[in-house]
Design a protein around this motif. Structure first.
Motif, PDB file in Angstrom:
ATOM      1  N   ASN A 179      -4.585  -0.761  -7.626  1.00  0.00           N
ATOM      2  CA  ASN A 179      -5.706  -0.580  -6.693  1.00  0.00           C
ATOM      3  C   ASN A 179      -6.724   0.452  -7.177  1.00  0.00           C
ATOM      4  O   ASN A 179      -7.232   1.258  -6.403  1.00  0.00           O
ATOM      5  CB  ASN A 179      -5.193  -0.176  -5.305  1.00  0.00           C
ATOM      6  CG  ASN A 179      -4.451  -1.291  -4.602  1.00  0.00           C
ATOM      7  OD1 ASN A 179      -4.404  -2.425  -5.092  1.00  0.00           O
ATOM      8  ND2 ASN A 179      -3.849  -0.995  -3.473  1.00  0.00           N
ATOM      9  N   ASP A 235       1.911   7.036   1.243  1.00  0.00           N
ATOM     10  CA  ASP A 235       0.726   6.197   1.353  1.00  0.00           C
ATOM     11  C   ASP A 235      -0.023   6.196   0.027  1.00  0.00           C
ATOM     12  O   ASP A 235      -0.361   7.258  -0.512  1.00  0.00           O
ATOM     13  CB  ASP A 235      -0.184   6.699   2.466  1.00  0.00           C
ATOM     14  CG  ASP A 235      -1.385   5.798   2.678  1.00  0.00           C
ATOM     15  OD1 ASP A 235      -2.426   6.052   2.043  1.00  0.00           O
ATOM     16  OD2 ASP A 235      -1.292   4.842   3.466  1.00  0.00           O
ATOM     17  N   ASP A 277       0.813  -1.215   0.000  1.00  0.00           N
ATOM     18  CA  ASP A 277       0.000   0.000   0.000  1.00  0.00           C
ATOM     19  C   ASP A 277       0.849   1.269   0.000  1.00  0.00           C
ATOM     20  O   ASP A 277       0.388   2.327   0.412  1.00  0.00           O
ATOM     21  CB  ASP A 277      -0.919   0.014   1.229  1.00  0.00           C
ATOM     22  CG  ASP A 277      -1.951  -1.099   1.176  1.00  0.00           C
ATOM     23  OD1 ASP A 277      -2.383  -1.447   0.060  1.00  0.00           O
ATOM     24  OD2 ASP A 277      -2.319  -1.631   2.237  1.00  0.00           O
TER      25      ASP A 277
END
Length: 388
Positions: free
Chosen positions: A370, A90, A75
């Protein structure tokens, strides 16, 4: 005994070539045009059929004239600048988790597996950091490095400009293996992209129109395949290198060489299914049915994966110096030298959408992860977009 005269002549030829090429293949193209002006095509009007909505953006510092890619692990996104700024970001929010200053300047982006993040300075020193940003080791490889490290299977793989592949232990920096390629008489002074497949192998191009697969664990050559052969009379005409990172979809792998050919084959063996004359230094992108590439004029072409038949060609981006392509969903995305990102239909090649990322060149391929599209420009803007 070394013939000093012959040695000096060869050295002079190599130095002359490097001066012509500069730090990228684009310099060669500019010089080869003589007095001809490479005027970028005007942007055609487009009504966006979808949008790339900004999610977050941050600055990681300029990469100057170098081609920096961000790296994604889990992530997190890892990005760097030419001045030595290295950041862990992030993926969902764009918030910087940590940021460190590498002791020297960088000419390439980082490699990371989420546990070890590695960068290489312009002087050939590899610096490694743990998942908190703490430095854990550094080691010199004794040569300039223009290719991003690959961190996989507990190994940091370094590709040096002198044609050495070096495997370093990701935790200690101890050298585990070294694989030496024969130095070509002439080659492009650029980064040769490495495609990691799992934690087992990397696929990369070589000078002389060849590409191959190397085992990450021990540096052994799994297979090597010629995709093209040098042609012409002058040494520059005979340049024939597979510099860009090969692409892969399923069990099919494709590659393209500068002043050579584009082709696809079986990833397990490297045996080519087809190839045809083509030239590119920005590489290929794939869907299950098509492979996409752009040539030195920034004409974007799609070929059928099964037999190489040309599906379409789009010349609307002529001389806009488009960067590495990425195929995602039903579109092909690529940036250009003015900071625009273009979306072309995979099926027909028509322009479907365009956004302005910033005003600096976008040479690195966008990254799809993602549900986000990550884009880093040479000016240092790193942003995530959500397709709508």
């Amino acid at each position: 005994m070394i013939n000093n005269t012959s040695f000096a002549k060869r050295a002079l030829k190599r130095l002359t070539l490097f001066l012509v090429l500069g730090s990228t293949a684009v310099a060669l193209l500019a010089c080869s045009g003589g007095s001809r002006v490479r005027k970028p095509a005007e942007l055609v009007a487009v009504t966006n059929q979808f949008d790339l909505a900004p999610v977050w953006s941050t600055s990681v510092g300029s990469s100057e004239s170098f081609n920096f890619h961000p790296a994604v692990a889990g992530d997190s996104v890892y990005a760097a600048s030419h001045r030595g700024n290295l950041a862990k970001i992030d993926l969902l929010t764009g918030k910087k988790i940590w940021e460190v200053s590498v002791p020297d300047r960088l000419s390439i982006g980082p490699g990371s597996d989420g546990r070890t993040t590695a960068v290489v300075t312009t002087k050939g020193t590899v610096y490694a950091y743990d998942d908190t940003g703490k430095p854990i080791w550094n080691v010199s490889v004794g040569s300039e490095v223009l290719t991003e490290p690959v961190v996989a299977g507990g190994v940091v793989v370094i590709r040096a400009l002198d044609n050495r592949f070096i495997g370093l232990d990701a935790q200690t920096g101890v050298r585990k293996w070294s694989y030496q390629r024969q130095q070509a008489a002439l080659s492009l002074r650029v980064g040769y992209g490495m495609l990691a497949i799992g934690n087992e192998v990397i696929v990369t191009g070589f000078s002389g129109g060849r590409f191959g697969m190397i085992a990450i664990a021990n540096g052994g050559l799994v297979w090597e395949t010629p995709i093209s052969f040098p042609k012409g009379f002058s040494e520059i005409e005979r340049l024939n290198d597979v510099t860009a990172k090969p692409s892969m979809d399923g069990d099919i792998i494709c590659a393209v060489s500068y002043q050579g050919r584009v082709g696809c084959g079986q990833a397990r063996t490297g045996n080519l299914i087809w190839f045809k004359d083509y030239s590119s230094y920005t590489g290929t992108a794939q869907s299950p049915d098509l492979v996409f590439s752009s040539n030195e004029k920034s004409h974007v072409t799609a070929f059928a994966v099964k037999d190489g038949a040309q599906a379409w060609e789009n010349s609307q981006l002529t001389f806009r110096d488009v960067g590495e392509p990425m195929a995602v969903g039903k579109v092909v995305l690529m940036g250009d030298a003015q900071g625009y990102v273009h979306a072309l239909s995979q099926a027909k090649g028509e322009m479907l959408a365009r956004i302005r990322h910033d005003s600096s060149p976008i040479t690195a391929a966008p990254i799809a992860v993602n549900g986000l599209i990550l884009i880093q420009s040479q000016g240092g803007k790193l942003a995530a977009y959500s397709p709508k």
